[in-house]
Write a protein that holds these residues in place. Structure first.
Motif: not given
Lengths: 578, 407
Positions: A51-52, A294, A296, A298, A313, A533-535, A537-538, A541-542, B49-51, B53, B68, B71-75
């Motif tokens: 994840v960036l 963002r 990226d 943008k 959310i 981590l994914s949340v 990132d989410y 971005m929001n 919850l997917m960003p 981007v 990889d 990290g985005k899908v590990d929830q």
């Protein structure tokens, strides 16, 4: 409201080893030389599990035998640093542009509009002056004559173009003749797109463009692309040189003909001289659209006024511990738009009367309506909308003159001019004032035939600029006006949106009301979340959206998470309760 | 060349380990800058919850980029299991994420404009919450294999529990399974009594690749009698062991697990269920000594005595009082493999204690934390192995509960 927030990666330690040394060099090099370029490494990314988290420039602040210590400056931070002390008109705008002469312009197909604008003062201070005879009626109603000095070009501008910039004639704009003024005016959407493109940022979501009225905004300027085109011939002149005591011959270019026509032009002359940060911040604080930068590279242009009523959310399942509540603010919001001091319609006669709010009565449409007010209070202030002037009912001295300038004074009660409008808009009653400043404003006076925006002509009184007279350059502030598509008109009201603050279609009602209600009495809150981590990132971005837990809704001001190897720490969120 | 995307590692992977997607085939057009290969992750069943981007990486010298997406899908997932046990199998689709990816490319052209284009979406693949250690990944990589090959394609149950595990006769024994293809199998539990006679339980189960299946294995809950008394002989035989597997056309489809009943008397058996590393939920029997404890966290403040204070009214009050149930429960003597299996339990982040009421007719499910930070699992100089588990309820409450209630 005073800053454009950006991300940062703080407290980064990278161990010194053969891998890191190959990139950063030897640590002792920093101690010995320590120049800026030594310590900055662009193109860095912080990623965890793919994840960036952030991208930007890694800045090393310290180095020893064991580790490099530094922080990651985001791309936005890099942009800000690059643009510090620079102005947007200094960017590499298009040059050598040929004017596209047509009757109507649209932001869909064109980069600029060319609306008709009345500007009596364009040629003031430029070129030779002439004496004209003016007629006036004396006290007995007899017509008399007097001499008046006026610029030659002003007289031609009046006689041939009725003081109109971009005057239409048939299927095109008049673009030749002495005193002619043609001013292309860049669409705001184009300017924004180009400013960011020049820095390799690109607009993604654009709520400003999605608003049918707002997309028609253009930036007013006072630059004339019509210039004298000289026909010259090289001739020899003979003159007596007193130093050498003899006749000498000089070769000079003698002007044998002058014609006025449209020349190629550069967009930089159409752009106000403001720093990038002030331009973006000013736009945010004027129209209440925020720029979300963002990772990226943008940009999302977000309608901030829509946030309080948006669907939140739900992140309740990640909330830990308890909310920490701060002190609720109770402030009066004061929206201050910078006055264009170079425009005589407003200019130097503007004074801040915002501390005399209680003295204001309802505005009136005309001066005649003002005079018709019966029994006003001493000190009462009224705005005359048609004139954009504020008058005060006060004890004054009337001074009259006869034709030989003999004075005659009387004590009177009368309406006396105190300031041009508009005044800063204020929302709330609290004593504490929170200022929301913007460089942006709009033009203040419009002539609308039959009251129609389709036939609207703005009025200004501002010195103009022309390429061959840069020594007399007069800066202009960023002012926005609506282009009326498929006409040559420009207006301050379009599609139910007015670019002035008061009124049911004004900026406050249409662009700020919902947000101001939240902001005026905002309650700071702080909470902790156990996000994967994914949340994170989410949410990153929001981050401009509204969120909720079971306790209620909130907006995020700042979020902070500590990362380690195989570890994502608890996230601290600071925000405001909605 | 067209952009192509390849999901490495198989059509079902664990979110806690790198989930790699290779994008290839891109090349920077002449005069362009900042060329990147892009990847967008698409949540097919809207469970994440997917960003919004996409990610971008500059290609390597082969024109490829490896993304990889773990990290985005590990929830977190809301884990669940069936207890009390009522059916032989249960299917869950909420525990498996369905994902697609889409590759693209972006660059800044010679006019300074950003250009983006996207290829077709990949076919759907699945992700399961879980992961294996770096050492295991390295072992698999060296052997040219992966989780999908080792477990899904090999049709193995999702567990590291020991084969031949000893379980309590009332234990909710569970095995979890994800098929590599949609199919119908026979769920078979072969039961062997201590007189070497056998009986079996079978049922047909339809499997699809987008679900994970919980199989309840204890014959007690499959209506198989654990003890049978011969009418003529009057001798009682006890069920000794049972083997669990999936069959297709009477041939083994899955791997097979054996369980032995531990018939030793246990006055108060406890059980712990926990999320194992590879997507299933395992169960552990604790047959040793159990101690109920209770800890208290409170603040006390002084309150001035009011003029109308009665004898009942205190001058020291506790505005804040939270209690937490805790236990020390011994595992009971276990084999070495059973002790090593406890590592998965200790490191697991979701565990539940099945706590019996006083008459031991009902078990309560209590989310717990295990506080052991330094545990001696196996001393090879000893023949007997056990461990005291320090367990806390994963909740502090200002209220207690009465364990003596019937339900």
């Amino acid at each position: 409201m005073d800053d454009i927030p950006g991300n940062a990666g703080l407290g980064i330690d990278i161990p010194v080893n053969e891998f890191s040394r190959a990139i950063f060099g030897n640590p002792e090099r920093f101690e010995k030389y320590g120049s800026g370029s030594d310590r900055k490494f662009p193109g860095f990314e912080i990623r965890q599990k793919g994840v960036l988290l952030e991208r930007g420039t890694f800045v090393i602040t310290g180095a020893d035998q064991e580790r490099y210590t530094g922080w990651l400056q985001s791309e936005l931070g890099v942009l800000g640093e690059e643009q510090r002390d620079k102005f947007i008109d200094e960017l590499p705008w298009k040059t050598q542009q040929t004017f596209v002469n047509k009757v109507t312009y649209s932001q869909i197909t064109d980069e600029y509009a060319a609306p008709t604008i009345h500007n009596q003062a364009f040629w003031e201070g430029k070129g030779k002056q002439i004496t004209e005879v003016r007629k006036y009626q004396d006290e007995e109603g007899v017509w008399q004559k007097m001499d008046e000095t006026i610029e030659y070009l002003t007289a031609r501008f009046r006689d041939n173009f009725s003081y109109l910039i971009n005057q239409r004639e048939g299927s095109s704009i008049k673009s030749t003749g002495e005193g002619c003024v043609v001013s292309p005016m860049l669409f705001l959407q184009y300017v924004l797109k180009e400013i960011f493109r020049m820095h390799q940022w690109y607009i993604n979501r654009n709520d400003l463009y999605d608003n049918i009225a707002m997309r028609e905004l253009f930036i007013y300027n006072n630059f004339n692309i019509v210039r004298p085109l000289f026909t010259k011939e090289r001739v020899e002149f003979s003159e007596f040189d007193r130093e050498f005591m003899r006749y000498i011959t000089r070769e000079l270019d003698r002007i044998v003909g002058v014609s006025w026509g449209v020349a190629t032009f550069s967009y930089r002359d159409l752009i106000p001289h403001v720093p990038l940060k002030d331009f973006i911040l000013g736009l945010q604080n004027y129209l209440n659209y925020v720029f979300f930068f963002r990772t990226d590279k943008k940009i999302d242009i977000i309608d901030r006024d829509a946030i309080p009523d948006s669907t939140p959310i739900d992140i309740d399942s990640y909330f830990v511990n308890e909310w920490i509540m701060g002190e609720r603010s109770d402030s009066r919001l004061k929206f201050i738009a910078e006055v264009e001091k170079n425009d005589g319609i407003q200019g130097e006669d503007w004074h801040d009367l915002s501390d005399r709010l209680d003295d204001f009565g309802d505005p009136v449409d005309t001066y005649a309506d003002l005079l018709a007010i019966s029994d006003p209070d001493i000190g009462e202030l009224r705005l005359v909308i048609e004139e954009n002037k504020i008058y005060e009912w006060k004890w004054s001295i009337y001074i009259g003159e006869d034709e030989v300038r003999r004075e005659h004074q009387e004590d009177v009660l009368r309406w006396e001019f105190v300031s041009t409008g508009p005044q800063p808009y204020q929302y709330g009653d609290a004593d504490e004032i929170e200022e929301i400043r913007t460089e942006f404003s709009t033009l203040l006076k419009f002539f609308k035939a039959f009251g129609l925006d389709l036939l609207s002509i703005p009025y200004v009184r501002q010195h103009g600029n022309i390429d061959i007279m840069r020594s007399l350059w007069s800066d202009f502030s960023p002012r926005l006006v609506f282009n009326v598509s498929f006409s040559g008109a420009a207006t301050d009201e379009l599609g139910g949106y007015n670019l002035n603050w008061p009124g049911e279609n004004g900026l406050f009602e249409k662009r700020w009301k919902r947000w101001s209600r939240l902001w005026k009495n905002r309650l700071p809150v702080e909470g902790y979340f156990d996000f994967p981590l994914s949340v994170i990132d989410y949410i990153k971005m929001n981050i401009h959206k509204k969120f909720r837990t079971r306790h209620g809704e909130f907006i995020i001001q700042e979020m902070e998470t500590e990362f380690g190897i195989e570890k994502v720490g608890i996230t601290k969120i600071k925000g405001f309760k909605v | 060349m067209a952009i192509s995307v390849t999901v490495l590692g198989g059509s079902l992977q664990l979110t806690g380990n790198p989930v790699e997607v290779k994008v290839s085939g891109g090349s920077a057009p002449a005069g362009s800058t900042d060329y990147k290969l892009l990847l967008k992750v698409i949540d097919v069943d809207s469970s994440l919850l997917m960003p919004p981007v996409p990610d971008g990486i500059a290609p390597d010298s082969n024109g490829e980029a490896i993304f990889d997406i773990s990290g985005k899908v590990d929830q977190p997932v809301q884990l669940q299991f069936q207890f009390p046990v009522t059916t032989s199998s249960v299917a869950y689709d909420s525990l498996v994420f369905a994902i697609k990816v889409q590759a693209g490319e972006s660059y800044i052209d010679s006019f300074g404009e950003l250009q983006e284009s996207w290829g077709p979406q990949s076919s759907e693949f699945h992700l399961l919450k879980g992961g294996v250690s770096k050492r295991q990944i390295a072992i698999w990589r060296t052997a040219g294999t992966n989780f999908y090959t080792q477990y899904i394609a090999a049709k193995k149950f999702l567990t590291h529990r020991p084969w031949g595990d000893f379980v309590h006769p009332t234990q909710a024994v569970k095995l979890w399974f994800i098929p590599s293809e949609a199919t119908t199998v026979t769920y078979k539990v072969r039961c062997q009594y201590d007189d070497n006679t056998e009986t079996s339980y079978t049922t047909s189960v339809s499997l699809t690749t987008d679900k994970i299946y919980e199989f309840n294995c204890n014959p007690k809950y499959l209506n198989v009698p654990l003890t049978v008394t011969g009418q003529e002989t009057g001798i009682t035989k006890r069920l000794f062991l049972f083997d669990v597997r999936l069959e297709k056309d009477n041939v083994a489809y899955s791997d097979e697990y054996r369980f032995h009943y531990d018939w030793r008397y246990c006055e108060r058996p406890f059980f712990i269920l926990f999320q194992n590393s590879i997507g299933g939920i395992d169960d552990v029997y604790l047959g040793g000594r159990g101690i109920d404890k209770f800890s208290l966290e409170r603040t006390a403040v002084t309150k001035p005595q009011a003029r109308d204070a009665r004898v009942y009214d205190p001058t020291i009050i506790t505005p804040h009082s939270l209690g937490q149930n805790s236990w020390t429960i011994n595992t009971g003597y276990k084999s070495i493999s059973q002790m090593l299996h406890l590592r998965d339990m200790l490191v697991s982040r979701q565990k539940w204690l099945l706590y019996p009421n006083m008459p031991m007719t009902v078990y309560l499910i209590i989310p717990i934390i295990i506080d052991n930070s330094d545990s001696l699992l196996v001393d090879y100089s000893s023949d007997l192995h056990e461990l005291d588990l320090e367990i806390s309820e994963a909740e502090k409450s200002q209220f207690s509960f009465d364990n003596r209630l019937a339900t």
